[in-house]
Motif scaffolding. Structure first.
Motif, PDB file in Angstrom:
ATOM      1  N   HIS A 192       0.683  -1.261   0.014  1.00  0.00           N
ATOM      2  CA  HIS A 192      -0.002  -0.074  -0.076  1.00  0.00           C
ATOM      3  C   HIS A 192       0.914   1.446  -0.037  1.00  0.00           C
ATOM      4  CE1 HIS A 192      -3.730  -2.170  -0.314  1.00  0.00           C
ATOM      5  NE2 HIS A 192      -3.466  -2.891   0.871  1.00  0.00           N
ATOM      6  N   SER A 213     -11.461  -6.347  -2.130  1.00  0.00           N
ATOM      7  CA  SER A 213     -10.211  -5.409  -2.475  1.00  0.00           C
ATOM      8  C   SER A 213     -10.614  -4.194  -1.936  1.00  0.00           C
ATOM      9  CB  SER A 213     -10.112  -5.654  -4.045  1.00  0.00           C
ATOM     10  OG  SER A 213      -8.782  -5.017  -4.255  1.00  0.00           O
ATOM     11  N   LYS A 214      -9.635  -3.797  -1.595  1.00  0.00           N
ATOM     12  CA  LYS A 214      -9.428  -2.052  -1.024  1.00  0.00           C
ATOM     13  C   LYS A 214      -9.115  -1.344  -2.452  1.00  0.00           C
ATOM     14  CE  LYS A 214      -8.713  -1.726   3.773  1.00  0.00           C
ATOM     15  NZ  LYS A 214      -8.810  -3.034   4.155  1.00  0.00           N
ATOM     16  N   THR A 215      -8.368  -2.004  -3.610  1.00  0.00           N
ATOM     17  CA  THR A 215      -7.957  -1.069  -4.542  1.00  0.00           C
ATOM     18  C   THR A 215      -8.522  -1.760  -5.804  1.00  0.00           C
ATOM     19  OG1 THR A 215      -6.141  -2.609  -4.400  1.00  0.00           O
ATOM     20  CG2 THR A 215      -5.514  -0.461  -3.531  1.00  0.00           C
ATOM     21  N   GLU A 260     -16.092  -6.519   5.777  1.00  0.00           N
ATOM     22  CA  GLU A 260     -17.194  -6.072   5.249  1.00  0.00           C
ATOM     23  C   GLU A 260     -17.798  -7.339   4.593  1.00  0.00           C
ATOM     24  OE1 GLU A 260     -16.968  -1.886   3.040  1.00  0.00           O
ATOM     25  OE2 GLU A 260     -17.302  -3.608   1.821  1.00  0.00           O
ATOM     26  N   ASP A 298     -10.945 -12.750  -3.152  1.00  0.00           N
ATOM     27  CA  ASP A 298      -9.999 -11.730  -3.441  1.00  0.00           C
ATOM     28  C   ASP A 298      -8.971 -11.844  -4.282  1.00  0.00           C
ATOM     29  OD1 ASP A 298      -8.786 -13.667  -1.999  1.00  0.00           O
ATOM     30  OD2 ASP A 298      -7.324 -12.071  -1.268  1.00  0.00           O
ATOM     31  N   SER A 311     -20.110  -1.656  -4.455  1.00  0.00           N
ATOM     32  CA  SER A 311     -20.254  -2.321  -3.068  1.00  0.00           C
ATOM     33  C   SER A 311     -21.175  -3.268  -3.077  1.00  0.00           C
ATOM     34  CB  SER A 311     -20.214  -1.366  -1.880  1.00  0.00           C
ATOM     35  OG  SER A 311     -20.456  -2.065  -0.892  1.00  0.00           O
ATOM     36  N   GLN A 327     -14.599  -4.306   0.760  1.00  0.00           N
ATOM     37  CA  GLN A 327     -13.291  -3.800   0.853  1.00  0.00           C
ATOM     38  C   GLN A 327     -12.453  -4.862   1.837  1.00  0.00           C
ATOM     39  OE1 GLN A 327     -12.292  -0.250   1.534  1.00  0.00           O
ATOM     40  NE2 GLN A 327     -13.330   0.087  -0.417  1.00  0.00           N
ATOM     41  N   GLY A 328     -12.757  -5.946   2.545  1.00  0.00           N
ATOM     42  CA  GLY A 328     -11.947  -6.723   3.292  1.00  0.00           C
ATOM     43  C   GLY A 328     -12.974  -7.798   3.980  1.00  0.00           C
TER      44      GLY A 328
END
Ligand SMILES: O=P(O)(O)OC[C@H]1O[C@H](O[C@H]2O[C@H](CO)[C@@H](O)[C@H](O)[C@H]2O)[C@H](O)[C@@H](O)[C@@H]1O
Length: 357
Positions: free
Chosen positions: A58, A318-320, A335, A295, A81, A331-332
């Motif tokens: 990151h 994924s966050k990105t 979530e 993921d 989302s 997001q992870g």
């Protein structure tokens, strides 16, 4: 996407010898040899680049640095989302049986440095247990099946270990199957001795690389890069390649700071999803809504199957922003847990309403 990311092994090392000692193989020109070396070097770079993209660091994420805010916004618009799209998901399930497919690492448990410590929280276990009360549920993992079972410890689930090459039905709990056959499927069993041999060879070859870890996943092997200094990644990938040159029947895929070595058979998490739907009695049916949450790159095979079938939803954790065939995102793992809770709550309420009518 899948083809681009799968790099076959079976490399011709004779060419390397030619370069160091041209007189040995006068029939291969130096130019050709150099071209071949370039290709092999390119392969190693492709492995390493693909691993970086799968799990960007990151602080200096190539992905987030190179993407503008507009690109990130546009990605979220095209992969909203799953929490925000909850109504759409549940309304698509009207008259259909939801079937849940859950990847393990990075989806049900957070990514950690030591693969043996990727523990699943009790809250997540509870959430998965509740989901399985209402919907047939499968864990689909790159891990060996007994290992992933030892983390999840829920007998009522289907487990597809080794990227779907080791599938077993529930040991207990509700039987959703329309048929009654017990499920046990291992399409790569003839590869067991080879995988064992390559595991030992990789252990030996990589022991000089500090931080490298080799994991035996029964029908496949993982070589972990996470705790290796990034400056040594190319050298480690080269060590892997030098072992694999002797195994043309094995191929390499890339995951989150990991190279995964597996049989060349045409079997992956997407095929496992189709196999499980069929085992559950949902082959060629319209009354099923598969939901796959994962993921990693290898989960893309399952997302693609859903996209091609025009059935169900893939959800990328994924966050990105990433290139993906999934429809939605989360997001992870935290979530993911919220999403599973929400699904169970929705089902409970709709069953209550149904019983009142
Ligand atoms: O299909 P999955 O269940 O996602 O398995 C893919 C790989 O997951 C594991 O490695 C990943 O998680 C580790 C623990 O958090 C992490 O240290 C590693 O960097 C990740 O790549 C597992 O250890 C591998 O064998 C699986 O291939």
């Amino acid at each position: 996407m899948t083809k681009k990311n799968v790099v076959e092994s079976g490399l011709n090392m004779a060419i390397t010898v030619v370069v160091s000692n041209p007189s040995l193989f006068p029939y291969v020109s130096r130019k050709k040899a150099l071209q071949k070396l370039e290709i092999e070097g390119g392969r190693i770079n492709a492995w390493v680049d693909s691993m970086r993209a799968s799990s960007p660091t990151h602080r200096k994420s190539a992905v987030s640095l190179s993407l503008s805010t507009e690109d990130q916004t546009s990605w979220i618009t095209s992969h909203p989302s799953a929490m925000d799209m909850f109504e759409e998901i549940t309304s698509s399930s009207k008259g259909k049986q939801i079937v849940m497919f859950l990847d393990y690492d990075g989806t049900l448990s957070p990514i950690v440095d030591d693969p043996d410590r990727a523990i699943m929280s009790d809250e997540m276990r509870e959430a998965v247990k509740n989901v399985a009360r209402y919907f047939p549920t499968a864990i689909v993992s790159g891990r060996r099946r007994d290992k992933v079972y030892s983390f999840v410890r829920l007998g009522e689930l289907y487990y597809a270990g080794s990227h779907g090459m080791d599938i077993k039905g529930p040991a207990k709990g509700p039987t959703y199957k329309r048929g009654k056959k017990a499920v046990l499927f291992q399409p790569a069993s003839e590869y067991l001795p080879m995988i064992d041999e390559v595991y030992k060879a990789l252990l030996e070859k990589t022991k000089s690389t500090p931080g490298a870890k080799v994991e035996n996943n029964k029908f496949c092997v993982s070589v972990h890069f996470r705790c290796v200094d990034e400056k040594r990644w190319t050298a480690l990938a080269e060590q892997v390649r030098s072992v694999l040159k002797n195994y043309p029947k094995l191929r390499v895929t890339q995951g989150r700071k990991v190279l995964e070595i597996r049989p060349t058979i045409k079997w992956d998490k997407g095929k496992a999803l189709e196999f499980l739907l069929e085992s559950l009695g949902f082959a060629n049916c319209n009354d099923v809504l598969p939901v796959y949450i994962g993921d990693d790159r290898t989960d893309e095979d399952a997302f693609k199957v859903l996209r091609d079938r025009g059935q169900g939803f893939g959800i990328l954790v994924s966050k990105t922003p990433k290139d993906t065939n999934a429809s939605y995102s989360l997001q992870g793992p935290s979530e993911v847990k919220d999403f599973l809770h929400k699904l169970v709550e929705w089902k409970r309420l709709s069953l209550q309403e149904h019983s009142r009518v």
